[in-house]
Design a protein around this motif. Sequence first.
Motif, PDB file in Angstrom:
ATOM      1  N   LEU A   1      -1.233  -0.481   8.147  1.00  0.00           N
ATOM      2  CA  LEU A   1      -1.045  -1.619   7.120  1.00  0.00           C
ATOM      3  C   LEU A   1       0.119  -2.320   6.850  1.00  0.00           C
ATOM      4  N   THR A   2       0.443  -3.393   6.861  1.00  0.00           N
ATOM      5  CA  THR A   2       1.450  -4.082   6.616  1.00  0.00           C
ATOM      6  C   THR A   2       1.957  -3.854   5.026  1.00  0.00           C
ATOM      7  N   TYR A   3       3.444  -3.892   4.911  1.00  0.00           N
ATOM      8  CA  TYR A   3       3.872  -3.279   3.547  1.00  0.00           C
ATOM      9  C   TYR A   3       3.493  -4.111   2.526  1.00  0.00           C
ATOM     10  N   SER A   4       3.108  -5.379   2.860  1.00  0.00           N
ATOM     11  CA  SER A   4       2.689  -6.136   1.648  1.00  0.00           C
ATOM     12  C   SER A   4       1.421  -5.803   0.854  1.00  0.00           C
ATOM     13  N   THR A   5       0.673  -4.535   1.632  1.00  0.00           N
ATOM     14  CA  THR A   5      -0.537  -4.414   1.072  1.00  0.00           C
ATOM     15  C   THR A   5      -0.309  -3.480  -0.204  1.00  0.00           C
TER      16      THR A   5
ATOM     17  N   LEU B   1     -14.964  15.241   6.049  1.00  0.00           N
ATOM     18  CA  LEU B   1     -14.458  13.791   6.095  1.00  0.00           C
ATOM     19  C   LEU B   1     -12.947  13.710   5.362  1.00  0.00           C
ATOM     20  N   ARG B   2     -12.109  12.957   6.045  1.00  0.00           N
ATOM     21  CA  ARG B   2     -10.653  12.753   5.300  1.00  0.00           C
ATOM     22  C   ARG B   2     -10.459  11.266   5.676  1.00  0.00           C
ATOM     23  N   VAL B   3     -10.122  10.702   4.741  1.00  0.00           N
ATOM     24  CA  VAL B   3      -9.616   9.331   4.853  1.00  0.00           C
ATOM     25  C   VAL B   3      -8.303   9.095   3.999  1.00  0.00           C
ATOM     26  N   HIS B   4      -6.834   9.131   4.569  1.00  0.00           N
ATOM     27  CA  HIS B   4      -5.756   9.133   3.734  1.00  0.00           C
ATOM     28  C   HIS B   4      -4.690   8.385   4.044  1.00  0.00           C
ATOM     29  N   PHE B   5      -4.123   8.042   2.916  1.00  0.00           N
ATOM     30  CA  PHE B   5      -2.853   7.238   3.358  1.00  0.00           C
ATOM     31  C   PHE B   5      -1.705   8.376   3.455  1.00  0.00           C
ATOM     32  N   THR B   6      -1.186   8.374   4.781  1.00  0.00           N
ATOM     33  CA  THR B   6      -0.360   9.648   5.279  1.00  0.00           C
ATOM     34  C   THR B   6       0.924   9.390   5.277  1.00  0.00           C
ATOM     35  N   GLU B   7       1.604   8.426   5.590  1.00  0.00           N
ATOM     36  CA  GLU B   7       3.031   7.965   5.915  1.00  0.00           C
ATOM     37  C   GLU B   7       3.486   6.617   5.647  1.00  0.00           C
ATOM     38  N   PHE B   8       4.744   6.833   5.357  1.00  0.00           N
ATOM     39  CA  PHE B   8       5.384   5.496   5.514  1.00  0.00           C
ATOM     40  C   PHE B   8       6.380   5.341   6.887  1.00  0.00           C
ATOM     41  N   GLU B   9       5.493   4.559   7.906  1.00  0.00           N
ATOM     42  CA  GLU B   9       6.614   4.369   8.991  1.00  0.00           C
ATOM     43  C   GLU B   9       7.257   3.388   8.834  1.00  0.00           C
ATOM     44  N   ASP B  10       8.025   3.024  10.058  1.00  0.00           N
ATOM     45  CA  ASP B  10       8.951   2.294  10.074  1.00  0.00           C
ATOM     46  C   ASP B  10       8.648   0.776   9.664  1.00  0.00           C
ATOM     47  N   SER B  11       7.435   0.409  10.295  1.00  0.00           N
ATOM     48  CA  SER B  11       7.025  -0.972   9.898  1.00  0.00           C
ATOM     49  C   SER B  11       5.615  -1.189   9.706  1.00  0.00           C
TER      50      SER B  11
ATOM     51  N   LEU C   1       2.167   0.997   7.002  1.00  0.00           N
ATOM     52  CA  LEU C   1       1.727   2.036   6.057  1.00  0.00           C
ATOM     53  C   LEU C   1       0.400   2.831   6.654  1.00  0.00           C
ATOM     54  N   LYS C   2       0.797   4.012   7.321  1.00  0.00           N
ATOM     55  CA  LYS C   2      -0.202   4.578   8.097  1.00  0.00           C
ATOM     56  C   LYS C   2      -1.464   5.227   7.216  1.00  0.00           C
ATOM     57  N   ILE C   3      -2.657   5.013   7.678  1.00  0.00           N
ATOM     58  CA  ILE C   3      -3.930   5.346   7.250  1.00  0.00           C
ATOM     59  C   ILE C   3      -4.396   6.157   8.267  1.00  0.00           C
ATOM     60  N   GLU C   4      -4.889   7.519   7.990  1.00  0.00           N
ATOM     61  CA  GLU C   4      -5.544   8.491   8.955  1.00  0.00           C
ATOM     62  C   GLU C   4      -6.881   8.655   8.681  1.00  0.00           C
ATOM     63  N   VAL C   5      -7.870   8.682   9.558  1.00  0.00           N
ATOM     64  CA  VAL C   5      -9.296   9.004   9.599  1.00  0.00           C
ATOM     65  C   VAL C   5      -9.691  10.131  10.273  1.00  0.00           C
ATOM     66  N   VAL C   6     -10.314  11.098   9.814  1.00  0.00           N
ATOM     67  CA  VAL C   6     -10.543  12.597  10.574  1.00  0.00           C
ATOM     68  C   VAL C   6     -12.126  12.690  10.199  1.00  0.00           C
TER      69      VAL C   6
ATOM     70  N   GLU D   1      -8.299  -9.192   2.983  1.00  0.00           N
ATOM     71  CA  GLU D   1      -6.996  -9.970   2.792  1.00  0.00           C
ATOM     72  C   GLU D   1      -5.746  -9.065   3.141  1.00  0.00           C
ATOM     73  N   THR D   2      -5.850  -8.318   3.951  1.00  0.00           N
ATOM     74  CA  THR D   2      -4.649  -7.565   4.427  1.00  0.00           C
ATOM     75  C   THR D   2      -4.718  -7.599   6.073  1.00  0.00           C
ATOM     76  N   ASP D   3      -3.678  -6.969   6.542  1.00  0.00           N
ATOM     77  CA  ASP D   3      -3.522  -7.064   8.195  1.00  0.00           C
ATOM     78  C   ASP D   3      -3.089  -5.904   8.751  1.00  0.00           C
ATOM     79  N   PHE D   4      -3.303  -5.548   9.989  1.00  0.00           N
ATOM     80  CA  PHE D   4      -2.771  -4.317  10.776  1.00  0.00           C
ATOM     81  C   PHE D   4      -1.238  -4.716  11.017  1.00  0.00           C
ATOM     82  N   ALA D   5      -0.657  -3.689  10.918  1.00  0.00           N
ATOM     83  CA  ALA D   5       0.959  -3.761  11.007  1.00  0.00           C
ATOM     84  C   ALA D   5       1.287  -3.813  12.794  1.00  0.00           C
ATOM     85  N   PHE D   6       2.289  -4.274  12.875  1.00  0.00           N
ATOM     86  CA  PHE D   6       2.838  -3.985  14.246  1.00  0.00           C
ATOM     87  C   PHE D   6       4.231  -3.737  14.324  1.00  0.00           C
ATOM     88  N   PRO D   7       5.176  -3.085  15.224  1.00  0.00           N
ATOM     89  CA  PRO D   7       6.465  -3.106  15.180  1.00  0.00           C
ATOM     90  C   PRO D   7       7.296  -4.499  15.135  1.00  0.00           C
ATOM     91  N   THR D   8       7.835  -4.182  13.930  1.00  0.00           N
ATOM     92  CA  THR D   8       8.838  -5.612  13.645  1.00  0.00           C
ATOM     93  C   THR D   8      10.255  -5.192  13.079  1.00  0.00           C
TER      94      THR D   8
END
Length: 349
Positions: A257-261, A288-298, A300-305, A335-342
């Motif tokens: 997700l974008t950092y503005s989320t 079941l696991r749904v977590h905010f796992t990591e701050f990536e370069d561009s 906010l990583k959400i992981e679903v298992v 009202e958010t968006d998927f992040a992409f490398p920026t």
Amino acid sequence: MLERILEYFSKDGNLVKTIIGACVFLLCLILGKTVSKLVLTAFSRLFYKDDEYKQNMLVNSLIKPISAMIKTLGLFVLFCLVYTNDSIFKTFKIVFILIICWGVVSYLSDNLFLTLFAGKNADEKMNTTAIKFIGNIIKIIVIAFAVVMIISELGYNINGLLTGLGVGGLAVSLAAQDAVGNMISGFIIIFDKPFKVGDLIETPNICGVVEEVNMRSTKIRTLDDSLITVPNSTMTKEAVTNISMTQKRRIKLSFGLTYSTSNSCIEKIRNEIKAYITENNDILPSPLRVHFTEFEDSSLKIEVVCYTATSDFDEYLEIKNNLNLKIKQIVDNNETDFAFPTSTVYIER
């Protein structure tokens, strides 16, 4: 000739012995099949109490040898009463050896699958080759024993023959070590059953469906439709993952997700994904696991298992497809968006 026959019957008791012997032989000749069927039926019910199919297989495979044994026994009684001689005993002993050999081979030919592979886990496609191979080996051993016993009965010295066979067998085994290794590995695969024909398996080098398992090699149809033949010794040395034996399949996916989320938006997205998975009958509610796992370069990583309730690969892909669509819908509705490398470039003046 006629005079000798009359002279023989004129002796005390010879005529009576001959009549008794002839009656015994005729009785065995007439009732041999009936008696053998009754005896075999009784034994089959004793060994296979509730399995009528196995009972019939036992009776059908042994009725002819046992019937021949009874008839030969009647003929033996006739000869013993009429004419007693060591050669008669030796001849009938050889005949009995041959009949016993016939019975063992006949039984193995009809009942080897039931004996070795009976049960709910039996795989007829995979075990057919093993049955033929094992059956032929046992038949050769039985026939070899019969030949050795007959040669011994005829008065020949078999020590030299056995020594020669032993040396020859050693030479053959040394010259064919790889073939013997593959054969032993084939037995391990067939009896241990790490996989069977039709299973999807994965090794460090191959992933595909097992098409055939024989005594030398295993044939695997890869996912790109290539047919690969792997020596059995290689299959037993490598780690083999039997994907078809899994009762559930894991879905592991991640998105950014974008950092503005905002934090509240992230939590709402997590809860909605959990609710969808929990209410979905095609996906197991736990684990079941749904977590905010990591701050990536561009992002906010959400992981679903999570895990599907089925192991079928096509159904698994369909369930994963639906989950991905639902996640996209949830993200769009919040009202958010998927992040992409920026990247942001600052130019210093």
